[in-house]
Structures are given as C-alpha cells and as structure tokens.
Design a protein around this motif. Structure first.
Motif, PDB file in Angstrom:
ATOM      1  N   VAL A   1       0.856  -1.186   0.000  1.00 15.76           N
ATOM      2  CA  VAL A   1       0.000   0.000   0.000  1.00 15.76           C
ATOM      3  C   VAL A   1       0.895   1.240   0.000  1.00 15.76           C
ATOM      4  CG1 VAL A   1      -1.926  -1.097   1.196  1.00 15.76           C
ATOM      5  CG2 VAL A   1      -0.114  -0.042   2.550  1.00 15.76           C
ATOM      6  N   LYS A   2       0.289   2.387  -0.263  1.00 17.30           N
ATOM      7  CA  LYS A   2       1.021   3.662  -0.240  1.00 17.30           C
ATOM      8  C   LYS A   2       0.173   4.652   0.520  1.00 17.30           C
ATOM      9  CE  LYS A   2       4.650   3.628  -3.189  1.00 17.30           C
ATOM     10  NZ  LYS A   2       5.913   3.808  -2.485  1.00 17.30           N
ATOM     11  N   THR A   3       0.804   5.392   1.419  1.00 13.95           N
ATOM     12  CA  THR A   3       0.018   6.332   2.221  1.00 13.95           C
ATOM     13  C   THR A   3       0.705   7.692   2.256  1.00 13.95           C
ATOM     14  OG1 THR A   3       1.134   5.651   4.252  1.00 13.95           O
ATOM     15  CG2 THR A   3      -0.876   4.463   3.679  1.00 13.95           C
ATOM     16  N   PRO A   4      -0.071   8.769   2.471  1.00 10.23           N
ATOM     17  CA  PRO A   4       0.532  10.107   2.501  1.00 10.23           C
ATOM     18  C   PRO A   4       1.445  10.309   3.715  1.00 10.23           C
ATOM     19  CG  PRO A   4      -1.868  10.215   2.648  1.00 10.23           C
ATOM     20  CD  PRO A   4      -1.509   8.787   2.637  1.00 10.23           C
ATOM     21  N   HIS A   5       2.280  11.337   3.627  1.00  9.60           N
ATOM     22  CA  HIS A   5       3.222  11.609   4.715  1.00  9.60           C
ATOM     23  C   HIS A   5       2.602  12.443   5.826  1.00  9.60           C
ATOM     24  CE1 HIS A   5       7.125  10.712   2.320  1.00  9.60           C
ATOM     25  NE2 HIS A   5       6.127   9.986   1.900  1.00  9.60           N
TER      26      HIS A   5
ATOM     27  N   ASN B   1       3.418   4.464  10.661  1.00  7.82           N
ATOM     28  CA  ASN B   1       2.553   4.118   9.531  1.00  7.82           C
ATOM     29  C   ASN B   1       1.263   3.431   9.971  1.00  7.82           C
ATOM     30  OD1 ASN B   1       4.578   4.908   7.544  1.00  7.82           O
ATOM     31  ND2 ASN B   1       5.699   3.121   8.296  1.00  7.82           N
ATOM     32  N   CYS B   2       1.264   2.922  11.213  1.00  5.46           N
ATOM     33  CA  CYS B   2       0.139   2.067  11.643  1.00  5.46           C
ATOM     34  C   CYS B   2      -1.234   2.687  11.396  1.00  5.46           C
ATOM     35  CB  CYS B   2       0.263   1.670  13.103  1.00  5.46           C
ATOM     36  SG  CYS B   2       1.902   1.692  13.785  1.00  5.46           S
ATOM     37  N   PRO B   3      -1.476   3.926  11.870  1.00 11.81           N
ATOM     38  CA  PRO B   3      -2.853   4.437  11.735  1.00 11.81           C
ATOM     39  C   PRO B   3      -3.319   4.491  10.279  1.00 11.81           C
ATOM     40  CG  PRO B   3      -1.537   5.907  13.126  1.00 11.81           C
ATOM     41  CD  PRO B   3      -0.598   4.887  12.562  1.00 11.81           C
TER      42      PRO B   3
END
Ligand SMILES: [Zn+2]
Ligand SMILES: [Zn+2]
Length: 581
Positions: free
Chosen positions: A232-236, A273-275
């Motif tokens: 997955v990819k998530t915002p910073h 990154n967990c949340p």
C-alpha cells in the motif's frame, strides 16, 4: 545488586586512579568514580589542566599503588565525621547531604593511605587486578552531575579488563570499529550526506546510497509478495483526528513534529505508519475470508529527535521503515507470528548475521488496567503463543517481564555486526488495543463482528539504521547484489574503448551496474580508485584480452586475479545477483 568481579575490578581501579592523581596534584578535588562497560572513570576538579600526556606517569603510579594496596576497609561515619573528613571538598559535602537525606549510611573505603567516600563494590584484594589489564583512555569535560549549569570537571576514562589479552582485543576491536564507522565510510563511499539547508537529521541519499535503498526494497518486496503481503502507499501527513484516535496524540506528541495549520485543521507529519494502515483495513467491510490481511509499505516517518541526540544514520528525523501490519484472528496468530520469524531468519542468512537475540517483553498481570490494556486472557494467550513459536523455531531469546508495550507483547531484535557490535534493528509488536480504538472489525463465519489482532513488524528496520548497520557489518565491502557499482571496466588505452563499451552494454542489458572508466587517467590510478570505492569486480581490457576473448578480472574479495570469458562472467554475475550471495 551483586556486581560481577570485573565490575568490581573496574571500580577499584577508579580508587587507584584517584590516589595516583592526588600524588601528582594534591589539590585536585575528587568527585565520583564509577565503573562503566569498558572500564571506569573518575571526575576531578583540577586547578592545573591535565591531558593525555600525563597518562604514562599516572599509569605507572597506579601500578605502584596496586603493589602496595591489599583490601578495602569499610567504615561507617556519622554525618559530622564525614563532613569533617571532606571539609575541603564541596562535591563530597553535597554527596554526603544526599546520602543523609536518603536515610542511608555514610561510608568510606580505605586502601593503603587513600580513603574515599564510597558505597562499596570493590574486589576483595587489589592483588587480583592484573597491572597490565588496564589503560587510561582519554580525558573529557563533564559537568558536575551532568548539569550544564554546574562547573565543568575533568573526566579521566580508563579501560579495564580481566586480562591484558582482553584489553588488547578491545583496543583492536575499537580501531576496527572506527575504520568501519558508517559516518566515515558513508562519506568515502558516497552513500549519504547531510546539508544544513535541508536540516539536521534529514539524510540525503546519494546515487550509491539510493542503490542500497532500492535493493533492500526489492528484497523486501520479493520476500513479502512470496509471503502473501499486499503493498500500500500512504501520505506523509494526516489530520490530528486520526492521531487522537490512535492515541499518538497526546501520548506521543513529544516525538512528533509540530502540526501545520491548514484549512482550519491541524496536520501532522506521520510518526508511524500504523494508523494509515488501520484506515486501509477499515476502508471496506471485512470478512473472515479476508484474513489474515497483510499490508506492507516502505513508509517514511518523521520523528522529533533532539538535535543533540542525532547521530549519523542511526538517529535521524526522517526514516523509511520496512513496515507491515497483519490483521488476523486469534486462531491465525501463531502461524502469522511464525512466518514473521521465518522471514527474519531468511534475512539473517542473506546478510550473514550470525549472532542475534530476540528480547521478548511481556506484561505484569498485577498492572493490567494501568500499565497494560486490561485483556488478561489475550495477554496470556498471545504471550504463550509467541513463547511457543520462539522455542519451536530455536531462535535465541530472552524474556523480559513487565516491559511490554501498553497494547501487547513486544519483541526487539538485536543483532551483532561482523565485528561484534550490537545493534537494535527491528521491533515486532502484538496489538490488541488499537484495532478496537479504530473500530476495526471483521465478520466471522457465524456472522458475528469481531476485532482482529494486529501484528506490527519491520524485519529490515529502517533504511537509515539498517544501512548504517550494513556499512559497518561489511566494512563497505557490500556483496555483489548490493554493491552500487558491481563491475568497473577499465580499458587500457583509448583504442580499447569500443570493445569496453560493447562489454559494458552487454552487462548492463543483464541489469548489472557497470562503471566504464574511459578517462585518460593511468590504469593504476583507475584500479586504485575502484579499490577505494570497494567495487567487487574490475575488468581490465587491453590488446591481449581483445585478441583472446579472455577478460582479466580483478576480484575484490580475496584480492585475486582471474581470466574469464565474457559469457562465463555473465553467468557468474547473474547467479550472484539473483541468489544474493
Ligand atoms: Zn569505591
Ligand atoms: Zn505499526
């Protein structure tokens, strides 16, 4: 706590040092002199400056003293007696006040003609100390009681071991560690840099470092895909509401960068990154058929580390983590956890990590509901399962009671580099609390809603720390698959350039990282430059090589030279790169 005998020797030597100092500097004021991991130190208030040039005379004096002294005689003193004895020493007077305030006994220890305020912890007889097993190491400034508002004292450090051989080994190991220092090699091998305009603790990966980063990611992606993970990819950044839900705010706020105000809301740089991953789990209705669900990301996080604590790549403010979260049922937990362990073992093998230990932190049942989330059955069950897996997989581990995280048992993975230095690289955690806080559920076979368990894991830790470790571990001699330049091609003269270019393009077509050095520098200089950059293979191409189709291969490891055809070289490189050997 009963200290081991080496510790006692080290502390005893601090008395010996203090006595030797008084011999040459009678007006020096003594303060404290504890044992430390590699020896001892003593802090002095000198009226004349002392430097490392004075070490020989001090060491010789210490050896004389060792011959004269025998036992340490303990004496209990009243506050008055003690204050009289140390009337000229404000530091000792301050210590006496504290001892009295704590309601403890004021004691001194005397050996030979030297008496010091001390709580004990000496050898039975100083004759036990080998006079060649210690060495004064360095002088440093140290504030009294570590407080910068206080006076700066002079700290003399000594190294001390059981035997002369142990001492010599320690000194040699230190010299080797300095040679392998990741900050030094990181610069020489052009792996990373820092820039004031970017900011402290924010490393810039140079092209060579980026190769390391990307090869590690490739390894992780392959391994995780084979183990059934989804990427997955998530915002910073994310809004404060998410971190309030996760509990990072307010409990972890000190470790986060301050928020940005934007469109009436507050946004934080992500510290974990967990949340974000929990939100992905919660983005659709989940059924037992979706579990275990494994979400992986090399996620970049930002931590507020104090500037004084930043240290090369080991302590940074921006870090990319080999993160993944697996959501599973209680029944699936043991298998999931076992698979995580297997992944560690696979990585240890690839990187030649021979010594490692898992520190398994468990809860204390008496502290349920305060230090630990109040789920007694889950604690017991998951801890039993973790323990069972550790035993079955024969992984060396130590169990540390009452050190678990608030929301579940935790495993810190410690590894030792090739020169025996210890690194904490990775942590695994079991989490029973946060999935609940995020309202994460799945529908069971029976149609009931249940909260999944979550395992956090990051076997390759962060790029920053792991690459820092690898630099030291390999002393910069990365295996071929990781090496920024895998083959350096050196044409002897200009008329060999065309052939060299053909070899380079054939190797590049296979995915080999090639550096063709067609500059008009001399061959010796080109080879030296390749050696300095620790390139694993160099190919020298001249008339003879072109005529015979046999290339001359200079091999970094073992320092050998070999004749090899281009076809055989290709086979060899492909195998070494593919198998990561
Ligand atoms: Zn003592
Ligand atoms: Zn996590």
């Amino acid at each position: 706590m009963e200290k081991d005998n080496l510790y006692k020797k080290r502390h005893s030597l601090s008395h010996v040092l203090a006595s030797a100092v008084l011999n040459f500097y009678p007006d020096a004021k003594l303060t404290i002199g504890p044992a430390v991991d590699n020896g001892f130190y003593y802090d002095f208030d000198f009226s004349t400056p002392v430097s490392e040039k004075d070490f020989t005379k001090l060491e010789n004096k210490m050896r004389e003293i060792l011959k004269k002294w025998s036992t340490f005689e303990r004496q209990e003193l009243s506050e008055m007696e003690a204050k009289k004895l140390f009337a000229n020493n404000p530091y000792k007077l301050e210590l006496i006040d504290e001892i009295v305030k704590r309601g403890e006994k004021v004691t001194t220890y005397t050996s030979g003609d030297f008496t010091d305020l001390c709580m004990g912890g000496h050898v039975d007889n100083v004759k036990e100390i080998d006079p060649n097993s210690f060495k004064l190491d360095r002088v440093a400034g140290a504030y009294w009681r570590g407080d910068e508002k206080n006076k700066m004292l002079t700290r003399i450090y000594g190294l001390a071991f059981d035997t002369k051989a142990d001492l010599e080994k320690y000194i040699a190991d230190q010299a080797e560690a300095e040679k392998r220092d990741h900050r030094k090699l990181g610069k020489e091998l052009k792996i990373f840099t820092f820039d004031e305009d970017v900011g402290p603790g924010l490393p810039l990966w140079l092209p060579n470092g980026t190769v390391l980063v990307e090869e590690l990611e490739r390894l992780a992606k392959e391994t995780e895909a084979a183990a059934g993970y989804f990427r997955v990819k998530t915002p910073h950044i994310a809004k404060d509401s998410m971190y309030l839900k996760s509990g990072h705010l307010p409990y972890y706020e000190d470790s986060m960068f301050p928020p940005m105000e934007y469109e009436g809301g507050k946004y934080y740089l992500k510290a974990m990154n967990c949340p974000h991953h929990h939100k992905i789990f919660g983005s659709e209705k989940r059924s037992y058929k979706d579990l275990p669900l494994r979400l992986a990301e090399y996620g970049t996080c930002y931590r507020h580390e104090k500037s004084g604590e930043l240290f090369g790549l080991m302590r940074v403010r921006c870090l990319s983590m080999n993160d993944a979260h697996m959501y599973c049922t209680e029944e699936q937990f043991a298998d999931e956890f076992r698979a995580v362990n297997d992944m560690y073992l696979k990585y240890f093998k690839i990187f030649g990590v021979q010594k490692y230990v898992m520190r398994f932190s468990t809860h204390d049942p008496k502290k349920l509901g305060e230090k630990y989330v109040n789920e007694p059955a889950l604690w017991k069950k998951t801890e039993d399962m973790v323990r069972q897996v550790l035993i079955e997989s024969k992984i060396p581990y130590v169990e540390i009671p009452n050190e678990a995280a608030f929301y579940g048992p935790k495993i810190d993975v410690q590894v030792w580099s090739a020169i025996g230095r210890e690194f904490t690289l990775a942590t695994n955690q079991v989490d029973f609390a946060v999935p609940k806080r995020f309202g994460l559920t799945y529908v069971t076979k029976e149609g009931k809603e249940e909260t999944p368990l979550c395992i956090h894991r990051a076997p390759l830790g962060t790029h920053e720390r792991f690459i820092g470790f690898l630099i030291e571990h390999y002393a910069g001699n990365f295996p071929v698959w990781l090496s920024p330049t895998q083959v350096k091609i050196i044409p002897v003269r200009e008329n060999h350039n065309d052939y060299a270019k053909k070899v380079a393009s054939e190797l590049r077509a296979l995915g080999v990282r090639v550096d063709l050095d067609a500059t008009d520098e001399g061959m010796g200089k080109k080879i030296r430059a390749g050696k300095n950059m620790k390139v694993p293979y160099m190919l020298v191409i001249g008339d003879k090589e072109i005529e015979t189709n046999e290339l001359t291969l200079e091999i970094r490891d073992g320092g050998k030279q070999e004749k090899i055809s281009l076809e055989n070289l290709k086979v060899r490189l492909e195998k070494e790169i593919k198998e990561r050997i």
